[in-house]
Scaffold this active site. Structure first.
Site, PDB file in Angstrom:
ATOM      1  N   GLY A 115     -19.569  53.258 -27.708  1.00  8.82           N
ATOM      2  CA  GLY A 115     -19.757  53.738 -29.072  1.00  8.82           C
ATOM      3  C   GLY A 115     -18.832  53.046 -30.046  1.00  8.82           C
ATOM      4  N   CYS A 116     -18.918  53.445 -31.305  1.00  7.07           N
ATOM      5  CA  CYS A 116     -18.093  52.828 -32.335  1.00  7.07           C
ATOM      6  C   CYS A 116     -16.704  53.432 -32.361  1.00  7.07           C
ATOM      7  CB  CYS A 116     -18.754  52.992 -33.708  1.00  7.07           C
ATOM      8  SG  CYS A 116     -18.732  54.688 -34.322  1.00  7.07           S
ATOM      9  N   GLY A 117     -16.467  54.509 -31.621  1.00  3.42           N
ATOM     10  CA  GLY A 117     -15.137  55.078 -31.544  1.00  3.42           C
ATOM     11  C   GLY A 117     -14.839  56.116 -32.597  1.00  3.42           C
ATOM     12  N   LEU A 118     -15.809  56.494 -33.424  1.00  2.35           N
ATOM     13  CA  LEU A 118     -15.606  57.492 -34.461  1.00  2.35           C
ATOM     14  C   LEU A 118     -16.411  58.735 -34.121  1.00  2.35           C
ATOM     15  CD1 LEU A 118     -14.475  58.318 -37.224  1.00  2.35           C
ATOM     16  CD2 LEU A 118     -16.472  57.253 -38.270  1.00  2.35           C
ATOM     17  N   ALA A 121     -19.684  58.770 -32.035  1.00  2.00           N
ATOM     18  CA  ALA A 121     -20.943  58.227 -32.531  1.00  2.00           C
ATOM     19  C   ALA A 121     -21.306  56.967 -31.759  1.00  2.00           C
ATOM     20  CB  ALA A 121     -20.845  57.933 -34.021  1.00  2.00           C
TER      21      ALA A 121
END
Length: 273
Positions: A115-118, A121
């Site tokens: 994921g994008c790490g946020l 997400a």
């Protein structure tokens, strides 16, 4: 002295400290804000664990669920049980089947992916969690004196901050500058979620604005935009992405709110001078 056993209502802990002041060392007792692991559980499935102040937890459960898109409306939450565990608190929620199935699908799609790490997400679009439509650009105007009045009275509505110096607050303010609802937490995002949850259940008038004691990060703008709130006033600075998001989605963003001064970054037409 070890901190006392945390209960669901224990927002403060007294600790013995050594205080150095004016060249002298003394013993004292300080009050510190609590930070507790809080698990949000939907229909028996744990979704996320947050670190938060253990107050207004029903508001937190609803506000987080709405602002993160787990629920579409307050009616999707049938009930919430606050369950104290030895290491923290569980918020056990009973939610609509359709919402639960969407949440399960989201979790299934995340499995095994980078994921994008946020916020877990899986993509940049998902991370931004943008509202389906822009805020009504013809929303009621707010007088400058109402913003200034709210700033001057905000501190008196922050008992945890006064006691500990460690918490943020988010407040719902009427068009007249009257602070009608306040929620506090060690995390600015948690305070905003608690306020959004309280607003969803409250009969207060929809015209008004949110005042936050924190900086205006992009997550704070996301949460007010998704809640349909048209004005966010922050005591500290915004980020560049927060400004761009507020501009795109019709949120009036105010920063650096001080005595008799503030900066308007987007949609200044809502402020009446």
């Amino acid at each position: 002295m070890s901190p006392a056993l945390i209960s669901a209502d224990a927002c403060l802990t007294q600790v013995e400290v050594a205080r150095w002041r004016n060249g002298e060392l003394s013993s004292a007792v300080d009050q510190v804000a609590e930070e507790v692991p809080i698990a949000l559980i939907y229909n028996g499935i744990s979704h996320v664990v947050m670190l938060a102040t253990p107050s207004d937890l029903a508001d937190f459960a609803l506000g987080f669920s709405l602002s993160e898109g787990v629920l579409h409306d307050k009616s999707d939450l049938y009930g919430v049980d606050v369950v104290l565990q030895s290491q923290g608190v569980e918020l056990q929620m009973d939610v609509a089947t359709a919402c639960f199935m969407q949440l399960k699908e989201r979790r299934r799609n995340l499995t095994g992916r980078t994921g994008c790490g946020l916020c877990g997400a899986e993509s940049l679009d998902q991370a931004l969690r943008l509202p389906a439509q822009t805020i009504n650009l013809s929303a009621s105007k707010i007088l400058v004196k109402s913003i200034e009045l709210a700033f001057k009275t905000m501190q008196s509505h922050q008992p945890l901050q006064q006691a500990t110096g460690a918490t943020h607050a988010c407040a719902w303010v009427s068009t007249l500058g009257e602070i009608q609802l306040v929620r506090e937490d060690v995390g600015r995002h948690n305070a905003m979620d608690k306020l959004i949850g309280a607003l969803a259940k409250s009969p207060v008038q929809p015209d008004g604005f949110v005042l936050t004691s924190s900086r205006a990060s992009v997550e704070m703008v996301q949460k007010v935009a998704n809640a349909g709130i048209s004005i966010l006033a922050a005591i500290s600075a915004p980020t560049g992405l927060a400004i761009r998001l507020a501009d795109t989605y019709g949120v009036t963003l105010i920063g650096f709110l001080r005595d008799n001064q503030f900066v308007i970054y987007t949609h200044k037409h809502r402020i009446q001078f």
